[in-house]
Design a protein around this motif. Structure first.
Motif: not given
Length: 186
Positions: A16-39
């Motif tokens: 569960v700890g690994f899943l939570l950490v992986g989810t947080l890293f995945g969200y951070a990657f999505y938000f910082n890289y993919i979400h801001h790419y168009e801007d």
């Protein structure tokens, strides 16, 4: 038997700890890289040979690279911001709205630099070498809120970047049809 039960709970907590950490890293990657790419993931300026600086805020990385490699007259696709009408389900309404937005952007560009439109040329725009236009519109798309053109002066590209109705400016890659790979399918 009690020891097996405790070991399984320890493993569950680790999992569960690994899943939570992986989810947080995945969200951070999505938000910082993919979400801001168009801007814009590339912020700064590109400098043309004549010293003109153009913001890279709306330019694709491939276009920036093309300009930096020495191409001062790149062929581009100007993607425009959509509104309710340009995304309408009614095809005729969408085409009309897209044409309006295209004309607004091109007319605004004409107020700043010299523009040659495809319909104004007596020969195809790409074959009109005698024109002193700063920007040549080579194609206005019917169902896509964009138009294609050739930058002949850096100021034209700078004006497009500064236009609030322009969403993104992409490098227009040359496309060639080849039958050598499709002959077997014909």
């Amino acid at each position: 038997k009690e020891m097996d039960y405790e070991v399984n709970w320890v493993h569950m907590k680790i999992l569960v700890g690994f899943l939570l950490v992986g989810t947080l890293f995945g969200y951070a990657f999505y938000f910082n890289y993919i979400h801001h790419y168009e801007d814009s993931s590339l912020v700064g300026y590109v400098v043309f040979d004549g010293g003109t600086k153009v913001s890279t805020e709306k330019l694709s990385p491939e276009l920036v690279q093309e300009i930096q490699s020495g191409n001062n007259e790149p062929k581009i696709v100007v993607v425009l911001k959509d509104n309710l009408e340009t995304t309408s389900a009614d095809l005729d309404e969408r085409k009309e709205a897209i044409q309006e937005v295209q004309q607004e952007v091109i007319n605004h560009l004409e107020d700043k630099v010299e523009v040659l439109k495809a319909e104004e040329a007596s020969v195809p725009v790409s074959d009109a070498p005698t024109s002193n236009a700063d920007f040549k519109v080579t194609h206005e798309f019917d169902t896509v809120n964009a138009f294609a053109g050739e930058v002949k002066a850096p100021q034209a590209l700078a004006e497009l970047v500064n236009d609030g109705k322009v969403k993104r400016i992409l490098l227009d890659y040359p496309v060639e049809a080849s039958l050598d790979q499709s002959v077997l399918r014909i």
